[in-house]
Design an enzyme around this catalytic site. Structure first.
Site, PDB file in Angstrom:
ATOM      1  CG  LEU A   1      -1.915  -1.122   1.398  1.00  0.00           C
ATOM      2  CD1 LEU A   1      -2.586  -1.050   2.770  1.00  0.00           C
ATOM      3  CD2 LEU A   1      -2.953  -1.066   0.290  1.00  0.00           C
ATOM      4  CG  ASP A   2       0.092   4.448  -2.724  1.00  0.00           C
ATOM      5  OD1 ASP A   2       0.878   3.677  -3.279  1.00  0.00           O
ATOM      6  OD2 ASP A   2      -0.835   5.037  -3.318  1.00  0.00           O
ATOM      7  NE  ARG A   3       5.366   8.362   5.181  1.00  0.00           N
ATOM      8  CZ  ARG A   3       6.207   9.369   5.412  1.00  0.00           C
ATOM      9  NH1 ARG A   3       6.858   9.945   4.390  1.00  0.00           N
ATOM     10  NH2 ARG A   3       6.421   9.800   6.642  1.00  0.00           N
TER      11      ARG A   3
ATOM     12  CB  THR B   1      -3.150   3.757   1.088  1.00  0.00           C
ATOM     13  OG1 THR B   1      -3.249   4.765   0.074  1.00  0.00           O
ATOM     14  CG2 THR B   1      -4.356   2.837   0.998  1.00  0.00           C
TER      15      THR B   1
ATOM     16  NE  ARG C   1      -2.813   8.863  -4.157  1.00  0.00           N
ATOM     17  CZ  ARG C   1      -1.580   9.109  -3.736  1.00  0.00           C
ATOM     18  NH1 ARG C   1      -0.741   8.108  -3.482  1.00  0.00           N
ATOM     19  NH2 ARG C   1      -1.174  10.356  -3.581  1.00  0.00           N
TER      20      ARG C   1
END
Length: 289
Positions: free
Chosen positions: A133-135, A137, A232
């Site tokens: 996951l993105d930082r 998220t 996104r």
């Protein structure tokens, strides 16, 4: 590590074909074949070309991987949703990176999992993040405790058979209650930001509207591909960026990161052959919406 399956077929089958049907990749099979483990049928070592008979147990034994010296040990906390001999399901908080990198220190999920395994006295100390996951998220991450588990689930990842659902809050009101965003995504000039481009990689995002306010919409999102920043980028391309998403033009007046949460994860455990499903509640940052 050691794992055993009971063959339930009706006809004899070669070990390789059977293990491939369970999900094992060619590389791991060849590694075991070349001496980094062994195959056993009825608890007796056998050649890789051996055929298994109906109702016979097949066991594999594999030597542990060498730990990655570049991944330091961290004893920062982990929120563990599920654990067994092969897997960890982690509920990652927003703000923590999945893996070490130029902008991430040694407190990432990968560092923390390694620290957790060290503290537990595990033989395998090279965990593999199956999902990331993105930082900023938060939500569910699947971690393989060893390379056998990583290999066994690779087909599910590559064939997009692992269910990953997210909850997002986007700006404005979406016209459709249900839709499929099918737009290719590309990276440009070495930038972090991704763009919609005809020469990009195929990307499909399916969504369902679950709740709407005056100037926001909460959606349930299912990924059919796994591109960087996919959700996104896709909602920004519709003119409805995620609230809090500074990189793609979202409103940051009330929250400082994108309102995106990995809320559901479901996969077939290749060791037990059970379908496992996990959910994660929405964090406090979503409550105002």
């Amino acid at each position: 590590m050691e794992a055993t399956w009971q063959y339930t077929g009706t006809e004899p089958v070669k070990i390789k074909k059977y293990l491939q049907s369970l999900g094992m990749g060619h590389r791991l099979f060849n590694d075991i074949k070349k001496g980094q483990g062994e195959f056993l049928v009825d608890h007796r070592p056998v050649r890789p070309t051996t055929k298994i008979l109906p109702n016979q147990p097949l066991t594999i034994r594999v030597v542990p991987e060498i730990p990655d010296p570049t991944v330091q040990v961290s004893h920062d906390p982990l929120k563990i949703i599920h654990e067994d001999a092969n897997w960890l399901v982690i509920d990652k908080p927003a703000g923590v990176s999945s893996i070490p990198g130029p902008t991430a220190g040694n407190g990432t999920i990968l560092n923390r999992v390694k620290g957790y395994l060290v503290a537990a006295g595990a033989a395998d100390l090279r965990p593999h993040l199956i999902t990331r996951l993105d930082r900023f998220t938060g939500g569910l991450l699947l971690v393989a405790k060893h390379h056998v588990a990583s290999s066994m689930i690779s087909q599910q990842v590559q064939q997009h058979r692992m269910l990953k659902e997210y909850t997002a809050v986007v700006e404005g009101q979406l016209e459709k209650q249900h839709g499929m965003i099918d737009q290719p995504i590309a990276r440009r000039d070495g930038q972090i930001q991704r763009v919609i481009a005809v020469d990009g990689q195929p990307a499909q995002t399916e969504y369902w509207v679950e709740e709407q306010g005056e100037n926001w919409t909460r959606v349930r999102v299912q990924l059919h591909t796994g591109r960087t920043h996919q959700i996104r980028v896709h909602f920004a391309s519709l003119g409805h960026p995620l609230i809090g998403d500074h990189l793609y033009g979202g409103d940051t007046s009330q929250v400082d990161h994108q309102l995106l949460h990995a809320s559901k994860l479901s996969y077939k455990d290749p060791f037990t052959l059970e379908q496992l499903t996990f959910t994660s509640p929405l964090p406090a940052s979503f409550k105002k919406y």
